[in-house]
Scaffold this motif. Sequence first.
Motif, PDB file in Angstrom:
ATOM      1  N   ILE A  92       0.842  -1.199   0.000  1.00  8.53           N
ATOM      2  CA  ILE A  92       0.000   0.000   0.000  1.00  8.53           C
ATOM      3  C   ILE A  92       0.881   1.254   0.000  1.00  8.53           C
ATOM      4  CG2 ILE A  92      -1.727   1.309   1.321  1.00  8.53           C
ATOM      5  CD1 ILE A  92      -2.527  -1.428   2.627  1.00  8.53           C
ATOM      6  N   GLU A  93       0.542   2.225  -0.847  1.00 11.50           N
ATOM      7  CA  GLU A  93       1.269   3.505  -0.858  1.00 11.50           C
ATOM      8  C   GLU A  93       0.297   4.652  -0.629  1.00 11.50           C
ATOM      9  OE1 GLU A  93       4.700   4.317  -3.700  1.00 11.50           O
ATOM     10  OE2 GLU A  93       3.625   2.673  -4.677  1.00 11.50           O
ATOM     11  N   VAL A  94       0.764   5.691   0.031  1.00  7.56           N
ATOM     12  CA  VAL A  94      -0.085   6.852   0.333  1.00  7.56           C
ATOM     13  C   VAL A  94       0.636   8.128  -0.074  1.00  7.56           C
ATOM     14  CG1 VAL A  94      -1.336   8.103   2.149  1.00  7.56           C
ATOM     15  CG2 VAL A  94      -1.043   5.627   2.345  1.00  7.56           C
ATOM     16  N   LEU A  95       0.016   8.915  -0.949  1.00  7.26           N
ATOM     17  CA  LEU A  95       0.612  10.182  -1.390  1.00  7.26           C
ATOM     18  C   LEU A  95      -0.485  11.235  -1.556  1.00  7.26           C
ATOM     19  CD1 LEU A  95       3.243   8.950  -4.012  1.00  7.26           C
ATOM     20  CD2 LEU A  95       3.717  10.013  -1.800  1.00  7.26           C
ATOM     21  N   SER A  96      -0.062  12.473  -1.821  1.00  6.75           N
ATOM     22  CA  SER A  96      -1.060  13.545  -1.965  1.00  6.75           C
ATOM     23  C   SER A  96      -0.704  14.468  -3.119  1.00  6.75           C
ATOM     24  CB  SER A  96      -1.144  14.371  -0.680  1.00  6.75           C
ATOM     25  OG  SER A  96       0.035  15.122  -0.514  1.00  6.75           O
TER      26      SER A  96
ATOM     27  N   ILE B 261       0.469  11.381  -9.639  1.00  8.41           N
ATOM     28  CA  ILE B 261       0.692  11.742  -8.225  1.00  8.41           C
ATOM     29  C   ILE B 261       2.031  11.155  -7.776  1.00  8.41           C
ATOM     30  CG2 ILE B 261      -0.214  11.474  -5.866  1.00  8.41           C
ATOM     31  CD1 ILE B 261      -3.038  11.260  -7.215  1.00  8.41           C
ATOM     32  N   ARG B 262       2.306   9.940  -8.232  1.00  7.81           N
ATOM     33  CA  ARG B 262       3.569   9.272  -7.908  1.00  7.81           C
ATOM     34  C   ARG B 262       4.758  10.076  -8.456  1.00  7.81           C
ATOM     35  NH1 ARG B 262       7.121   7.477  -6.280  1.00  7.81           N
ATOM     36  NH2 ARG B 262       7.759   5.501  -5.376  1.00  7.81           N
ATOM     37  N   ALA B 263       4.574  10.640  -9.653  1.00  7.48           N
ATOM     38  CA  ALA B 263       5.654  11.424 -10.284  1.00  7.48           C
ATOM     39  C   ALA B 263       5.946  12.695  -9.474  1.00  7.48           C
ATOM     40  CB  ALA B 263       5.275  11.783 -11.719  1.00  7.48           C
ATOM     41  N   LEU B 264       4.916  13.269  -8.854  1.00  6.18           N
ATOM     42  CA  LEU B 264       5.118  14.469  -8.025  1.00  6.18           C
ATOM     43  C   LEU B 264       6.055  14.168  -6.858  1.00  6.18           C
ATOM     44  CD1 LEU B 264       1.528  15.983  -7.632  1.00  6.18           C
ATOM     45  CD2 LEU B 264       3.471  17.040  -8.805  1.00  6.18           C
ATOM     46  N   TYR B 265       5.912  12.949  -6.322  1.00  8.53           N
ATOM     47  CA  TYR B 265       6.712  12.562  -5.150  1.00  8.53           C
ATOM     48  C   TYR B 265       8.209  12.630  -5.461  1.00  8.53           C
ATOM     49  CZ  TYR B 265       8.847   9.592  -1.612  1.00  8.53           C
ATOM     50  OH  TYR B 265       9.661   9.107  -0.620  1.00  8.53           O
TER      51      TYR B 265
ATOM     52  N   ASP C 221      11.986  19.845  -6.645  1.00  6.82           N
ATOM     53  CA  ASP C 221      11.569  21.233  -6.459  1.00  6.82           C
ATOM     54  C   ASP C 221      10.046  21.240  -6.339  1.00  6.82           C
ATOM     55  OD1 ASP C 221      11.535  20.254  -9.035  1.00  6.82           O
ATOM     56  OD2 ASP C 221      11.202  22.250  -9.884  1.00  6.82           O
ATOM     57  N   VAL C 222       9.568  21.497  -5.140  1.00  4.07           N
ATOM     58  CA  VAL C 222       8.120  21.479  -4.928  1.00  4.07           C
ATOM     59  C   VAL C 222       7.610  22.912  -4.977  1.00  4.07           C
ATOM     60  CG1 VAL C 222       6.261  20.840  -3.349  1.00  4.07           C
ATOM     61  CG2 VAL C 222       8.332  19.442  -3.478  1.00  4.07           C
ATOM     62  N   LEU C 223       6.692  23.157  -5.915  1.00  5.79           N
ATOM     63  CA  LEU C 223       6.098  24.488  -5.985  1.00  5.79           C
ATOM     64  C   LEU C 223       4.761  24.408  -5.232  1.00  5.79           C
ATOM     65  CD1 LEU C 223       6.839  27.206  -7.234  1.00  5.79           C
ATOM     66  CD2 LEU C 223       5.527  26.561  -9.263  1.00  5.79           C
ATOM     67  N   LEU C 224       3.728  23.913  -5.895  1.00  7.06           N
ATOM     68  CA  LEU C 224       2.449  23.743  -5.187  1.00  7.06           C
ATOM     69  C   LEU C 224       1.954  22.301  -5.218  1.00  7.06           C
ATOM     70  CD1 LEU C 224       1.393  27.214  -6.137  1.00  7.06           C
ATOM     71  CD2 LEU C 224       0.979  26.354  -3.841  1.00  7.06           C
ATOM     72  N   ASN C 225       2.849  21.388  -5.558  1.00  6.97           N
ATOM     73  CA  ASN C 225       2.525  19.950  -5.584  1.00  6.97           C
ATOM     74  C   ASN C 225       1.271  19.660  -6.401  1.00  6.97           C
ATOM     75  OD1 ASN C 225       3.426  17.368  -4.883  1.00  6.97           O
ATOM     76  ND2 ASN C 225       1.927  17.203  -3.229  1.00  6.97           N
ATOM     77  N   CYS C 226       1.182  20.358  -7.524  1.00  4.59           N
ATOM     78  CA  CYS C 226       0.023  20.189  -8.395  1.00  4.59           C
ATOM     79  C   CYS C 226       0.452  19.407  -9.637  1.00  4.59           C
ATOM     80  CB  CYS C 226      -0.519  21.568  -8.784  1.00  4.59           C
ATOM     81  SG  CYS C 226      -1.857  21.470  -9.972  1.00  4.59           S
ATOM     82  N   ALA C 227      -0.371  18.420 -10.029  1.00  2.68           N
ATOM     83  CA  ALA C 227       0.013  17.517 -11.119  1.00  2.68           C
ATOM     84  C   ALA C 227      -0.146  18.152 -12.495  1.00  2.68           C
ATOM     85  CB  ALA C 227      -0.814  16.239 -11.037  1.00  2.68           C
TER      86      ALA C 227
ATOM     87  N   GLN D 230       0.181  23.780 -15.899  1.00  2.00           N
ATOM     88  CA  GLN D 230      -0.489  25.063 -16.135  1.00  2.00           C
ATOM     89  C   GLN D 230      -1.276  25.501 -14.891  1.00  2.00           C
ATOM     90  OE1 GLN D 230      -3.189  25.052 -19.461  1.00  2.00           O
ATOM     91  NE2 GLN D 230      -3.498  27.269 -19.291  1.00  2.00           N
ATOM     92  N   GLY D 231      -1.987  24.548 -14.310  1.00  2.00           N
ATOM     93  CA  GLY D 231      -2.736  24.830 -13.076  1.00  2.00           C
ATOM     94  C   GLY D 231      -1.791  25.296 -11.980  1.00  2.00           C
ATOM     95  N   GLU D 232      -0.630  24.661 -11.925  1.00  2.00           N
ATOM     96  CA  GLU D 232       0.325  25.004 -10.866  1.00  2.00           C
ATOM     97  C   GLU D 232       0.835  26.442 -11.006  1.00  2.00           C
ATOM     98  OE1 GLU D 232       4.027  22.665 -10.474  1.00  2.00           O
ATOM     99  OE2 GLU D 232       3.415  22.468  -8.376  1.00  2.00           O
TER     100      GLU D 232
END
Length: 449
Positions: free
Chosen positions: A213-217, A236-240, A244-250, A253-255
């Motif tokens: 089991i994996e848990v991410l956000s 979501i896994r790729a964000l992990y 460089d974390v900006l707003l952790n948005c996948a 453009q949204g980010e």
Amino acid sequence: MARARPEPTQKTKTLSHCTLQFAIWIGKIPSNCCFLCEVSTTSVTRNPIPRTIRYNQKFMLRYFTAGESHGEALVAFLSGIPAGLKVDQAVLDRELWRRQQGYGRGGRMKIERDSAHILSGVRHGITIGSPISVQLENRDWKNWQESLPIGDGDPAKHKRVASPRPGHADLAGALKYNFPEARYILERASARESAARVAIGAIAKLFLRELGIEVLSHVVTTGSVTLREQVPWDKIRALYDREDVLLNCADPQGESQMKEEVDKVLRTGDSLGGVFEVVAHQVPPGLGTYAQWDERLDALLAAAVMSLQAVKAVEIGSGVASAFSPGSLVHDEIGYAAKSGFTAFSRTRNNAGGIEGGISNGEEIRVRGYLKPISTLRRPLQSVDFTTREPVKAAYERSDVCVVPAAGVAAEAMVALTLARCALDKFGGDSMTETVRNFQGYCQQLKNY
Ligand code: EPS
């Protein structure tokens, strides 16, 4: 899971305290029962003991934290992790680092470099079945030793919080604990405490990983910018993996639109909330139960995520939209064809967020947390001076302006701790060998269904 409170029988009523303790200890009476016991034997008069003995050890996995925001350290305790789980300190530190990232964090994050100092429960890199305790140093402590000492110190150096900040615990806490101002209140109410949860949440994640089991956000909303589409697990896994974390948005453009939202409040002295989504991947069907109200997985997750500072609402799956839609557009139709997964049953969508009837159903668990804007504002709101009761602006020292990505990481920890707790209640085990064997046996049972 929790068991029903037993009715006091004649036998339990007349047990002496020592007999009762012994009965619990040897397992004749489950220690995780919560019950009141009237003790009426003569031994009571010889040796006074409380009339009420409470046991509320409901779960196999237990945890809590201690520490103040500008105190020497935060400490977290985790009891009930089976022996033999590999614990890599680097994994804990990576989670702590992730929680410190995000565009919109304030000056404090330039001071802190959180690292988990494991004090107990881990030897030679594995858990030994004993309670785990972890300490996180507050680097800022060196700037606060004189104003926030353990001993009497010099009262002239005390840093009062003269006027309560609307939205913070300041006023309600000062009234409750009967302090004339809010310093001690914010010290504990501060979201700094969530760092301690992340440290033990990382151990829960390592435990869950042994069960696959994996848990991410990821971040769904910042200010007025919202992602409309469901984000798949691989994104979501790729964000992990990002350094460089900006707003952790996948969505890139949204980010960048979210970043503009943060820039706007940075300019105006305001603050911003948003929505994060925690996704638990590969959770088997069967965690949690409808049998009792406080054993429902959705209820447990809601409480766990809601307990995080600034979270004001929690949603499971598409729970909010579901309230405004007809049933035909909400419920996830069932098929039977899939070759992979825990069973051959399949779903075309996952509006339920992986939980039906308070039980995980084998789909991804999706939990959203809705964050109010940070309550410390550079352009403060109206308040009242604690001493004079005159109208003044609320106190301001320094603050973050947006913490949605960080709150998402803290929520991962709370979701992981909750799932680990439910998994241990279901599969049990004093060693990982035992837990994993029980888990695999259950997975085989699902395959054979
Ligand atoms: C917080 C206020 C700020 C944040 C803090 C949470 O701290 P300070 O008042 O020291 O600048 O930076 O968050 C953290 C320290 C952290 O590690 O997340 C608050 O009042 O909740």
